[in-house]
Design an enzyme around this catalytic site. Structure first.
Site, PDB file in Angstrom:
ATOM      1  N   GLY A 294      -7.810   6.493 -10.794  1.00  0.00           N
ATOM      2  CA  GLY A 294      -8.678   5.175 -10.643  1.00  0.00           C
ATOM      3  C   GLY A 294      -9.868   5.695 -10.188  1.00  0.00           C
ATOM      4  O   GLY A 294     -10.868   5.874 -11.067  1.00  0.00           O
ATOM      5  N   CYS A 363     -19.887 -13.041   9.950  1.00  0.00           N
ATOM      6  CA  CYS A 363     -19.592 -13.084  11.590  1.00  0.00           C
ATOM      7  C   CYS A 363     -18.501 -12.329  11.953  1.00  0.00           C
ATOM      8  O   CYS A 363     -17.421 -12.972  12.466  1.00  0.00           O
ATOM      9  CB  CYS A 363     -19.631 -14.736  11.708  1.00  0.00           C
ATOM     10  SG  CYS A 363     -20.917 -15.510  11.140  1.00  0.00           S
TER      11      CYS A 363
HETATM   12  N1  LLP Z   1      -1.195   4.952  -9.103  1.00  0.00           N
HETATM   13  C1  LLP Z   1      -0.764   4.109  -8.357  1.00  0.00           C
HETATM   14  C2  LLP Z   1       0.741   3.835  -8.330  1.00  0.00           C
HETATM   15  C3  LLP Z   1      -1.412   3.704  -7.139  1.00  0.00           C
HETATM   16  O1  LLP Z   1      -0.963   3.041  -6.057  1.00  0.00           O
HETATM   17  C4  LLP Z   1      -2.813   3.944  -7.191  1.00  0.00           C
HETATM   18  C5  LLP Z   1      -3.755   3.611  -5.892  1.00  0.00           C
HETATM   19  C6  LLP Z   1      -3.428   4.747  -8.339  1.00  0.00           C
HETATM   20  C7  LLP Z   1      -2.599   5.113  -9.436  1.00  0.00           C
HETATM   21  C8  LLP Z   1      -4.827   5.137  -8.329  1.00  0.00           C
HETATM   22  O2  LLP Z   1      -5.229   5.930  -7.252  1.00  0.00           O
HETATM   23  P1  LLP Z   1      -6.845   6.754  -7.274  1.00  0.00           P
HETATM   24  O3  LLP Z   1      -6.830   7.578  -8.442  1.00  0.00           O
HETATM   25  O4  LLP Z   1      -7.653   5.640  -7.274  1.00  0.00           O
HETATM   26  O5  LLP Z   1      -6.817   7.401  -5.822  1.00  0.00           O
HETATM   27  N2  LLP Z   1      -8.297   0.857  -1.587  1.00  0.00           N
HETATM   28  C9  LLP Z   1      -8.338   2.205  -1.314  1.00  0.00           C
HETATM   29  C10 LLP Z   1      -7.451   3.025  -2.419  1.00  0.00           C
HETATM   30  C11 LLP Z   1      -6.231   2.302  -2.647  1.00  0.00           C
HETATM   31  C12 LLP Z   1      -5.474   3.144  -3.653  1.00  0.00           C
HETATM   32  C13 LLP Z   1      -4.117   2.301  -3.920  1.00  0.00           C
HETATM   33  N3  LLP Z   1      -3.603   3.073  -5.046  1.00  0.00           N
HETATM   34  C14 LLP Z   1      -9.588   2.733  -1.155  1.00  0.00           C
HETATM   35  O6  LLP Z   1     -10.758   2.162  -1.140  1.00  0.00           O
HETATM   36  O7  LLP Z   1      -9.955   3.951  -0.721  1.00  0.00           O
END
Ligand code: LLP
Length: 437
Positions: A294, A363
């Site tokens: 992602g 706030c």
């Molecule tokens: N696959 C699964 C099953 C996941 O849970 C996630 C992310 C991804 C793929 C993608 O992961 P990435 O390549 O983006 O690291 N909000 C947090 C990140 C939460 C990720 C949740 N799962 C942040 O802003 O750092």
């Protein structure tokens, strides 16, 4: 705190370079001055670069180098239809975690046959929608879900393609909130229980076993945790083969980290070379590799543009109060995350530099986007918060009845509005007043 009459000597190199860069002291998104976009669309404003999205995709394509792999974009990172469409056109599949995300893939023209459906709490309507859409695979996270999915599919006269999300109990060396592959996390089926779960899946009438999956965490900067997880998955695949349970794909999840500040992103090529080598060495070269990145596809393809509303020089601190807030970018306050802050224009030479906390209008004391940054600021200046392509807009909220910001996709010298700024009236349009008592 005192002000220093010195301006930072040079403009910093954006982490999103070359797609975000300075020209004659002004920040550009590709061929468009960021200040023009702010004038046209207002602030706060998310600005994405199409070329940066394509380049990020190409890094995966180059690392795969013709081998059998499917990249399913972890669309929770940024699910704007224009972003999805871009990746769909490039051949991406999608990793979804809700029926809502499935609807977005369909609206953007993505191929449901390349969708993997992850998540610990899939609801019945979501399972049904995904079965009807013909997703490639359900990444099942518990035995209870296996049973429910089988019953749901059987009721519809369908077979659900499944892969078990296994929790390999490895430490991804990342922030505890975004680490998912440890025993104590809620995700996946414990690796020790996986063979039994597959045996059950093989017997259930509504299921067809197609793969195995894991996702150990996010913002990983090392290859080793992936390989530790892979080795455990390969042991499992051997054990399954011994019971004549054969798989078609092996999904190593997402999690590839990006540079926010000084992180050294891992080499995708080195990672994939080693993954393919180990898989082949264990005699499983027939398995297709699936990945769910992602952040690494979108994170540095976006910035959040904001205006300095007020400067406040308090006794203990200098504050730059901006029009973006934790409602637009919650990562700093939620994860203590560091995002770069860039001036959109070179500050005038007589502007005093100081250390500022960059805070929003909400706030909450937690409403900060950056702390202790040396900047030469004046009221009305524009700033760009970096690395706002991933987990920024998607995590935004309307807290304090703040309309969510607009999003723009820049392509060369053209900028396309890809999401309108919300209107205040839209924020309460679904609310209803009960009759007066
Ligand atoms: N696959 C699964 C099953 C996941 O849970 C996630 C992310 C991804 C793929 C993608 O992961 P990435 O390549 O983006 O690291 N909000 C947090 C990140 C939460 C990720 C949740 N799962 C942040 O802003 O750092």
């Amino acid at each position: 705190m005192s002000l220093h009459p010195s301006v930072p000597a040079t403009l910093p190199e954006p982490v999103g370079a070359p797609y975000f860069h300075y020209e004659h002291g002004e920040l550009y998104a590709e061929g468009v001055p960021v200040s023009d976009l702010a004038r046209l669309h207002g602030t706060p404003l998310y600005v994405y670069s199409r070329a940066a999205l394509r380049a990020a995709w190409q890094r995966f394509a180059d690392a795969i180098n013709g081998r059998d792999a499917l990249v399913c974009y972890g669309m929770k990172a940024n699910s704007n239809l224009a972003v999805l469409r871009e990746f769909a056109r490039l051949g991406a599949g999608f990793d979804i975690v809700s029926g809502g995300e499935l609807a977005r893939v369909q609206a953007a023209g993505g191929d449901p046959g390349k969708v993997v459906f992850s998540g610990v709490g899939k609801q019945t309507w979501e399972l049904e929608a995904a079965l009807h859409a013909g997703v490639r695979c359900f990444n099942v996270e518990s035995v209870a879900e296996l049973q429910h999915l089988s019953a749901t599919a059987a009721r519809l006269g369908l077979k659900a393609p499944v892969s078990l999300r296994v929790n390999p109990d490895v430490d991804a060396h990342t922030h505890p909130y975004i680490s998912t592959g440890l025993k104590e996390n809620k995700f996946g089926i414990a690796i020790e229980e996986a063979v039994a779960a597959y045996r059950l899946a093989a017997k259930l009438p509504g299921l067809e076993i197609v793969g195995v999956d894991c996702h150990i965490g996010s913002q990983l900067t090392e290859i080793d945790p992936y390989l530790d997880a892979l080795d455990k998955l390969l042991d499992l695949i051997d054990a399954l083969a011994a019971e004549n349970i054969r798989l078609r794909h092996l999904d190593i999840g997402g999690g590839v980290g990006i540079r926010y500040r000084d992180e050294q992103p891992l080499s995708l090529r080195a990672l994939l070379d080693e993954v393919f080598r180990r898989v082949a060495a264990r005699g499983h070269g027939n398995l297709q590799l699936v990945m769910e990145p992602g952040r690494s596809l979108v994170g540095n393809a976006g910035i959040l543009v904001t205006e300095v509303l007020y400067l406040k020089h308090a006794e203990a601190k200098n504050f730059a109060i901006i029009d973006a807030a934790m409602t637009d970018l919650i990562r700093p306050t939620l994860y203590d995350a560091w995002h770069g802050v860039l001036p959109v224009k070179t500050p005038a030479s007589d502007t005093a530099a100081a250390h500022y906390d960059i805070v929003g209008p909400v706030c909450e004391s937690g409403d900060w986007l950056a702390r202790d940054r040396q900047l030469a600021l004046r009221q009305g200046d524009l700033l760009a918060i970096e690395s706002a392509g991933a987990y920024a807009f998607v995590m935004s909220s309307q807290y304090n009845t703040r309309p969510r910001a607009a999003e723009v996709l820049v392509d060369g010298t053209v900028a396309h509005l890809i999401r309108k700024r919300e209107q205040i009236a839209e924020l309460f349009a679904s609310e209803m007043l009960p009759p007066d008592a």
